[in-house]
Design a protein around this motif. Structure first.
Motif, mmCIF file in Angstrom:
data_model
loop_
_atom_site.group_PDB
_atom_site.id
_atom_site.type_symbol
_atom_site.label_atom_id
_atom_site.label_comp_id
_atom_site.label_asym_id
_atom_site.label_seq_id
_atom_site.Cartn_x
_atom_site.Cartn_y
_atom_site.Cartn_z
ATOM 1 N N SER A 137 0.896 -1.161 0.000
ATOM 2 C CA SER A 137 0.000 0.000 0.000
ATOM 3 C C SER A 137 0.932 1.207 0.000
ATOM 4 O O SER A 137 1.754 1.343 0.908
ATOM 5 C CB SER A 137 -0.848 -0.045 1.276
ATOM 6 N N SER A 139 0.908 4.305 0.691
ATOM 7 C CA SER A 139 1.007 5.182 1.863
ATOM 8 C C SER A 139 1.706 4.482 3.037
ATOM 9 O O SER A 139 2.207 5.138 3.949
ATOM 10 C CB SER A 139 -0.380 5.679 2.287
ATOM 11 N N ARG A 142 5.304 5.427 4.316
ATOM 12 C CA ARG A 142 5.557 6.574 5.206
ATOM 13 C C ARG A 142 5.493 6.177 6.675
ATOM 14 O O ARG A 142 6.083 6.847 7.522
ATOM 15 C CB ARG A 142 4.549 7.694 4.896
#
Ligand code: PMV
Length: 328
Positions: A137, A139, A142
């Motif tokens: 995924s 994101s 981060r």
């Protein structure tokens, strides 16, 4: 190694990523900036399966076939990058509601990548481990980092240059986030499908991509210089540009709820009362995340709670990046 357990917090984008390049390994079209949340995350335990297939459990129970398939597909992508023998049991617990735009998959894949790095003894740097998380995924990359992180979109559409990194915030910038949950029900369309549809059909998608480098660069500077006003203004702009690509997709995608708009108006009211210290953002879902300075946090929470628009309010501050809890 027989088992490894890792924990990762969710993160919320302050400058949004939306849309992927045509690449099997999840390379985002744009760079993004995020805040890692404290105590809002997922624990993933990995052990070896004896069943001859990957198994996925959430809170000790087997998951729906399509969730198990996504995890198994991810593990097979990793096998292609870092060959290993055998199959895994992936067991997770989380305090983040799943699939409702609250970044549950970011914390799940960040914890899973961290546990894989350990159990397979890959000894990857955090930056390289963020690429592993990104494949699950985007994101999630981060969430490997504490407090504030960037995910580079990648210049060459290549697995190797699309990694995350930490980024500096001014020491006087004491930020908090209020997560205003309007609904914790699973969203009608996954962010994965929604971004494909936006990219393929929205006339605004190219404008979102073209204007992102400026938003990203200005937000990084604002974070470093401690200007919540500039950071918050860019964050709201980035959020609304992202949603514009969804509303103008064909067919249109709309995650918003009447209470979503009421909460945005509440943030505007708060700004009139408190000054330029409170701003909103949202992800693929109806829930509103309110970024504010810690000095006004009690006022923000009280004001939002008394509007009776939300099912839950979570209060978070910048949190720790992913880490291994246990391995043997
Ligand atoms: O990580 P994904 O592929 O589920 O996408 C999430 C995208 C947004 O949350 C909407 C924005 C972002 O940058 O996190």
């Amino acid at each position: 190694m027989n088992q490894a357990t890792a924990y990762a917090n969710a993160n919320i984008a302050l400058v949004k990523y939306w849309g992927k390049r045509d690449h099997p390994l999840n390379i985002p079209c744009v760079s993004s900036l995020s805040m890692t949340l404290n105590d809002f995350g997922t624990t993933v335990s990995l052990s070896w399966s004896t069943s001859g297939a990957h198994e996925t459990l959430i809170d000790g129970a087997r998951v729906h076939a399509h969730v198990a398939m996504r995890t198994a597909r991810y593990l097979e992508q990793l096998r292609a990058l870092y060959p290993f023998d055998g199959f895994f049991v992936v067991s997770s617990t989380s305090n983040v509601p799943i699939a409702s735009g609250l970044a549950s998959s970011a914390s799940f894949y960040a914890a899973l990548a961290t546990a894989l790095n350990k159990i397979l003894d890959l000894r990857l740097t955090v930056r390289d481990c963020s690429k592993l998380a990104r494949v699950g995924s985007a994101s999630a990359a981060r969430s490997l980092f504490s407090r504030f992180a960037v995910l580079h979109g990648g210049l060459h559409c290549d697995h190797h240059d699309a990694y995350a990194d930490s980024t500096i915030a001014h020491q006087n910038l004491d930020l908090a986030m209020v997560i205003a949950v309007v609904s914790d029900q699973p969203k009608p369309i996954s962010s994965r499908e929604a971004m494909v549809q936006s990219k393929a059909t929205s006339p605004f998608f190219d404008a979102f991509v073209a204007t992102q480098p400026k938003d990203f660069a200005r937000a990084i500077t604002a974070l470093r210089d401690g200007s919540l006003e500039t950071l918050g203004t860019i964050m709201e702009h980035s959020t609304l540009k992202m949603f514009s690509t969804m509303w103008t997709a064909q067919p249109a995608i709309n995650y918003w709820h009447p209470h979503t708009i009421a909460l945005i108006n509440a943030v505007y009211e708060l700004r009139l009362m408190l000054g330029p210290v409170v701003y909103f953002t949202m992800d693929a879902g109806p829930n509103v995340k309110i970024l504010c300075s810690q000095t006004v946090l009690p006022d923000v929470v009280r004001f939002i709670a008394q509007k009776s628009l939300t099912q839950h309010l979570y209060v978070v501050t910048p949190g720790q990046g992913a880490y291994v809890m246990d391995a043997s």
